[in-house]
Motif scaffolding. Structure first.
Motif, PDB file in Angstrom:
ATOM      1  N   GLU A  35      36.843  29.524  38.228  1.00 37.92           N
ATOM      2  CA  GLU A  35      38.584  28.928  37.406  1.00 37.92           C
ATOM      3  C   GLU A  35      37.814  27.408  37.246  1.00 37.92           C
ATOM      4  O   GLU A  35      38.519  27.399  36.067  1.00 37.92           O
ATOM      5  CB  GLU A  35      39.068  28.476  39.082  1.00 37.92           C
ATOM      6  N   HIS A  36      37.093  26.652  38.012  1.00 34.43           N
ATOM      7  CA  HIS A  36      36.306  25.427  37.331  1.00 34.43           C
ATOM      8  C   HIS A  36      36.261  25.374  35.356  1.00 34.43           C
ATOM      9  O   HIS A  36      36.660  25.056  34.206  1.00 34.43           O
ATOM     10  CB  HIS A  36      35.533  24.145  37.813  1.00 34.43           C
ATOM     11  N   LEU A  37      35.349  26.766  35.717  1.00 31.93           N
ATOM     12  CA  LEU A  37      34.994  26.571  33.936  1.00 31.93           C
ATOM     13  C   LEU A  37      35.589  26.630  33.360  1.00 31.93           C
ATOM     14  O   LEU A  37      35.845  26.277  31.898  1.00 31.93           O
ATOM     15  CB  LEU A  37      33.121  28.017  34.485  1.00 31.93           C
ATOM     16  N   ARG A  38      36.836  27.789  33.801  1.00 28.55           N
ATOM     17  CA  ARG A  38      37.976  28.634  33.034  1.00 28.55           C
ATOM     18  C   ARG A  38      38.794  27.975  32.553  1.00 28.55           C
ATOM     19  O   ARG A  38      39.233  27.086  30.955  1.00 28.55           O
ATOM     20  CB  ARG A  38      38.628  29.611  33.491  1.00 28.55           C
ATOM     21  N   ASP A  39      38.700  26.261  33.365  1.00 26.09           N
ATOM     22  CA  ASP A  39      40.422  24.961  33.165  1.00 26.09           C
ATOM     23  C   ASP A  39      39.702  23.841  32.024  1.00 26.09           C
ATOM     24  O   ASP A  39      40.222  23.179  31.454  1.00 26.09           O
ATOM     25  CB  ASP A  39      40.586  24.619  34.308  1.00 26.09           C
TER      26      ASP A  39
ATOM     27  N   ASN B  97      29.964  42.723  29.846  1.00 24.30           N
ATOM     28  CA  ASN B  97      29.779  43.444  31.074  1.00 24.30           C
ATOM     29  C   ASN B  97      30.285  41.921  31.553  1.00 24.30           C
ATOM     30  O   ASN B  97      31.463  41.779  32.601  1.00 24.30           O
ATOM     31  CB  ASN B  97      29.171  44.421  31.877  1.00 24.30           C
ATOM     32  N   THR B  98      29.743  41.155  31.710  1.00 22.50           N
ATOM     33  CA  THR B  98      29.949  39.941  32.518  1.00 22.50           C
ATOM     34  C   THR B  98      31.688  39.366  31.640  1.00 22.50           C
ATOM     35  O   THR B  98      32.070  39.179  32.701  1.00 22.50           O
ATOM     36  CB  THR B  98      28.871  38.708  32.190  1.00 22.50           C
ATOM     37  N   ARG B  99      31.515  39.202  30.296  1.00 23.03           N
ATOM     38  CA  ARG B  99      32.673  38.551  29.967  1.00 23.03           C
ATOM     39  C   ARG B  99      33.905  39.348  30.062  1.00 23.03           C
ATOM     40  O   ARG B  99      34.769  38.646  30.300  1.00 23.03           O
ATOM     41  CB  ARG B  99      32.382  38.828  28.232  1.00 23.03           C
ATOM     42  N   GLN B 100      34.052  40.376  30.489  1.00 27.36           N
ATOM     43  CA  GLN B 100      34.782  41.602  30.775  1.00 27.36           C
ATOM     44  C   GLN B 100      35.052  40.903  32.064  1.00 27.36           C
ATOM     45  O   GLN B 100      36.621  41.189  32.722  1.00 27.36           O
ATOM     46  CB  GLN B 100      34.667  42.493  30.515  1.00 27.36           C
ATOM     47  N   ASP B 101      34.152  41.004  32.826  1.00 26.43           N
ATOM     48  CA  ASP B 101      34.631  40.683  34.072  1.00 26.43           C
ATOM     49  C   ASP B 101      35.617  40.086  34.388  1.00 26.43           C
ATOM     50  O   ASP B 101      36.202  39.325  35.405  1.00 26.43           O
ATOM     51  CB  ASP B 101      33.625  41.105  35.138  1.00 26.43           C
ATOM     52  N   PHE B 102      34.464  38.466  33.906  1.00 25.30           N
ATOM     53  CA  PHE B 102      35.467  37.292  34.032  1.00 25.30           C
ATOM     54  C   PHE B 102      36.928  36.920  33.778  1.00 25.30           C
ATOM     55  O   PHE B 102      37.563  36.255  34.378  1.00 25.30           O
ATOM     56  CB  PHE B 102      34.628  36.154  33.382  1.00 25.30           C
ATOM     57  N   LEU B 103      37.284  37.745  32.502  1.00 17.57           N
ATOM     58  CA  LEU B 103      38.317  37.898  32.098  1.00 17.57           C
ATOM     59  C   LEU B 103      39.005  39.041  33.096  1.00 17.57           C
ATOM     60  O   LEU B 103      40.145  38.416  33.258  1.00 17.57           O
ATOM     61  CB  LEU B 103      38.402  38.408  30.821  1.00 17.57           C
ATOM     62  N   HIS B 104      38.885  39.901  33.927  1.00 19.84           N
ATOM     63  CA  HIS B 104      39.561  40.907  34.474  1.00 19.84           C
ATOM     64  C   HIS B 104      40.204  39.376  35.652  1.00 19.84           C
ATOM     65  O   HIS B 104      40.547  39.534  36.575  1.00 19.84           O
ATOM     66  CB  HIS B 104      39.029  41.338  34.754  1.00 19.84           C
ATOM     67  N   PHE B 105      38.627  38.933  36.476  1.00 21.96           N
ATOM     68  CA  PHE B 105      39.192  39.004  37.262  1.00 21.96           C
ATOM     69  C   PHE B 105      39.526  36.957  37.326  1.00 21.96           C
ATOM     70  O   PHE B 105      40.030  36.536  38.262  1.00 21.96           O
ATOM     71  CB  PHE B 105      37.791  38.387  38.579  1.00 21.96           C
ATOM     72  N   VAL B 106      38.811  36.760  36.780  1.00 19.83           N
ATOM     73  CA  VAL B 106      39.175  34.899  36.570  1.00 19.83           C
ATOM     74  C   VAL B 106      39.731  34.648  35.687  1.00 19.83           C
ATOM     75  O   VAL B 106      41.459  33.358  35.713  1.00 19.83           O
ATOM     76  CB  VAL B 106      37.862  34.664  36.328  1.00 19.83           C
ATOM     77  N   GLY B 107      40.535  34.863  34.591  1.00 21.71           N
ATOM     78  CA  GLY B 107      41.011  35.294  32.854  1.00 21.71           C
ATOM     79  C   GLY B 107      40.690  33.668  32.680  1.00 21.71           C
ATOM     80  O   GLY B 107      39.872  33.541  32.748  1.00 21.71           O
ATOM     81  N   GLY B 108      41.401  33.692  31.544  1.00 23.45           N
ATOM     82  CA  GLY B 108      41.360  32.753  30.266  1.00 23.45           C
ATOM     83  C   GLY B 108      41.416  33.130  28.612  1.00 23.45           C
ATOM     84  O   GLY B 108      41.950  34.494  28.888  1.00 23.45           O
ATOM     85  N   ASP B 109      41.028  32.812  27.831  1.00 29.51           N
ATOM     86  CA  ASP B 109      41.466  33.218  26.644  1.00 29.51           C
ATOM     87  C   ASP B 109      40.304  33.331  26.030  1.00 29.51           C
ATOM     88  O   ASP B 109      38.678  33.514  26.113  1.00 29.51           O
ATOM     89  CB  ASP B 109      41.703  31.450  25.122  1.00 29.51           C
ATOM     90  N   PRO B 110      40.481  34.658  25.411  1.00 24.23           N
ATOM     91  CA  PRO B 110      39.482  35.451  25.545  1.00 24.23           C
ATOM     92  C   PRO B 110      38.459  34.620  23.991  1.00 24.23           C
ATOM     93  O   PRO B 110      37.291  34.946  24.006  1.00 24.23           O
ATOM     94  CB  PRO B 110      39.253  36.950  24.836  1.00 24.23           C
ATOM     95  N   ALA B 111      39.350  34.191  22.912  1.00 25.28           N
ATOM     96  CA  ALA B 111      38.547  33.146  22.258  1.00 25.28           C
ATOM     97  C   ALA B 111      37.111  32.275  22.264  1.00 25.28           C
ATOM     98  O   ALA B 111      36.414  32.321  21.295  1.00 25.28           O
ATOM     99  CB  ALA B 111      39.339  33.280  21.310  1.00 25.28           C
TER     100      ALA B 111
ATOM    101  N   ALA C   2      34.674  24.157  27.078  1.00 24.65           N
ATOM    102  CA  ALA C   2      35.341  24.031  25.949  1.00 24.65           C
ATOM    103  C   ALA C   2      34.689  25.823  25.185  1.00 24.65           C
ATOM    104  O   ALA C   2      35.653  26.249  24.648  1.00 24.65           O
ATOM    105  CB  ALA C   2      34.670  23.211  24.363  1.00 24.65           C
ATOM    106  N   ARG C   3      33.489  26.204  25.936  1.00 29.07           N
ATOM    107  CA  ARG C   3      32.828  27.592  25.276  1.00 29.07           C
ATOM    108  C   ARG C   3      32.438  28.001  26.872  1.00 29.07           C
ATOM    109  O   ARG C   3      32.065  27.517  27.336  1.00 29.07           O
ATOM    110  CB  ARG C   3      32.043  28.134  24.325  1.00 29.07           C
ATOM    111  N   LEU C   4      32.877  29.159  27.349  1.00 26.60           N
ATOM    112  CA  LEU C   4      31.969  30.121  28.002  1.00 26.60           C
ATOM    113  C   LEU C   4      30.449  31.042  27.614  1.00 26.60           C
ATOM    114  O   LEU C   4      31.831  31.190  26.529  1.00 26.60           O
ATOM    115  CB  LEU C   4      32.238  30.587  29.259  1.00 26.60           C
ATOM    116  N   ILE C   5      29.613  30.944  27.861  1.00 27.37           N
ATOM    117  CA  ILE C   5      28.225  32.188  26.827  1.00 27.37           C
ATOM    118  C   ILE C   5      28.127  33.120  27.885  1.00 27.37           C
ATOM    119  O   ILE C   5      28.058  32.290  28.786  1.00 27.37           O
ATOM    120  CB  ILE C   5      27.115  31.050  26.766  1.00 27.37           C
ATOM    121  N   CYS C   6      28.425  34.241  27.773  1.00 31.63           N
ATOM    122  CA  CYS C   6      28.474  34.836  29.299  1.00 31.63           C
ATOM    123  C   CYS C   6      26.813  36.050  28.862  1.00 31.63           C
ATOM    124  O   CYS C   6      26.970  36.266  27.364  1.00 31.63           O
ATOM    125  CB  CYS C   6      29.563  36.523  28.880  1.00 31.63           C
ATOM    126  N   VAL C   7      26.205  36.288  29.416  1.00 36.15           N
ATOM    127  CA  VAL C   7      25.117  37.019  29.120  1.00 36.15           C
ATOM    128  C   VAL C   7      25.581  38.459  29.008  1.00 36.15           C
ATOM    129  O   VAL C   7      23.520  38.834  28.727  1.00 36.15           O
ATOM    130  CB  VAL C   7      23.996  36.953  30.581  1.00 36.15           C
TER     131      VAL C   7
END
Length: 367
Positions: free
Chosen positions: A130-134, A145-159, A137-142
């Motif tokens: 949640e701290h990373l989401r909030d 699947n990890t990107r989709q999991d983060f958006l699903h479970f934690v949320g955030g702006d997909p952009a 400036a950007r989140l790099i996902c490896v």
């Protein structure tokens, strides 16, 4: 003349005695960035940051051109503004500085309640997500699947999420028979072997041993199990193998050094990675780059990492795993060659360029 921007990377995990997956990611990324060839107008400098408590171990940090090192204190106040345009955080440690931050998200284990030693640590990790989401400036996902999991479970702006795949070290490659024999002799591996690496629950070792026994692979192969298993886990593995009648064929050899690992991959008849969940599954690529056929699972990012070049099986179905091991061992040479060629496209130079592109986007927004 405009001074090149300084990008800082938190690199304390490089001082660990034994490198973790994230530690290997951090080192390879820093080293690739340090030698990256860019036009003069796009030149930059790197500053790897190490927490003060680990600074006496700074000789373990990465080395390379355009790369310097410094320690950081925290949390203290007032905090001096560092001489950097941006901070990249590849692990949980984060200097509390008010500069734009980019972070790497490796997995969502805590959100899925996988590999969590305690509820307290799981909740701590969830707060970190949640701290990373909030704050980033950007989140790099490896992986996607990890990107989709983060958006699903934690949320955030997909952009604000970008997928940048990790690379495969050139150390993972086909080896000469003499090189393989030297490692086999050092590790006391006399028979042809199937390779399993891992010590966490998601790696699915119990079912791998069951599939090994069910397929009667002990007639032709040993099952070599690598990883830092606790004494309790070692005893449980021995008891499990005994109950299935394969004690003589299951060899637990413990931690394997980075120096021996590439030849160990290259010498295996197949690499077994039927994980229940992975953030990316880099070992799949490392084995393929070594010329070794792979069995992996249909869960998490494993199919994404394999990209059609590995045998895929349901990791919870022992019979499917046994059939998958047989298919991997007998994989035609043309498929092995295609897997090797694909793995070679996953370079750390590409990872470095993708990461640098994200940094420059953030710099343009906050410049």
């Amino acid at each position: 003349m405009t001074r090149p921007p300084v990008f800082a990377i938190e690199a304390t995990n490089l001082t660990d005695e034994r490198s973790t997956g994230i530690g290997r990611y951090t080192r390879q990324l820093i080293e690739a960035l340090s030698v990256l060839d860019v036009p003069s107008e796009q030149e930059f400098n790197l500053l790897q940051m190490c927490k003060r408590s680990r600074w006496p171990l700074r000789e373990r940090l990465a080395h390379g051109p355009r790369l310097s090192s410094a320690c950081w204190w925290g949390p203290v106040w007032p905090l001096p503004r560092p001489d950097c345009a941006l901070m990249h955080v590849p692990d949980e440690r984060q200097p509390p500085w008010r500069v734009p931050v980019v972070a790497t998200v490796h997995d969502l284990y805590a959100a899925l309640d996988i590999n969590q030693p305690s509820e307290k640590k799981r909740l701590h990790k969830l707060r970190h997500y949640e701290h990373l989401r909030d704050t980033c400036a950007r989140l790099i996902c490896v992986s996607e699947n990890t990107r989709q999991d983060f958006l699903h479970f934690v949320g955030g702006d997909p952009a604000r999420f970008t997928v940048v795949y990790p690379g495969v070290s050139p150390l993972f490659r086909p080896h000469d028979p003499d090189q393989i024999d030297a490692v086999r002799l050092r590790l006391n591996l006399e028979r042809p072997y199937l390779l399993f690496i891992g010590a966490t629950p998601n790696k699915n070792l119990e079912r791998v041993v069951q599939a090994f026994a069910a397929g009667r692979f002990g007639q032709d192969f040993a099952l070599v199990v690598c990883g830092q298993h606790t004494p309790e886990a070692q005893a449980a593995l021995a008891a499990h193998a005994a109950s299935l009648g394969v004690s003589a064929h299951v060899l637990a050899i413990g931690f394997v050094s980075d120096a021996d690992l590439p030849a160990l991959y290259a010498g295996a008849a197949a690499y077994l990675f039927p994980s229940l969940y992975e953030g990316y599954g880099l070992p799949v690529l490392e084995a393929m780059a070594s010329g070794t056929p792979v069995l992996t699972s249909d869960r998490g990012s494993c199919p994404e990492a394999a990209a059609g070049h590995a045998v895929i099986a349901n990791p919870e179905d022992v019979d499917a795993l046994a059939a998958g091991i047989a298919a991997a061992v007998s994989m035609p040479q043309a498929q092995r060659t295609a897997a090797l060629a694909y793995a070679r496209t996953r370079t750390w130079e590409a990872t470095a360029r993708g990461t640098l592109a994200v940094w420059r986007e953030v710099l343009a927004e906050h410049g």
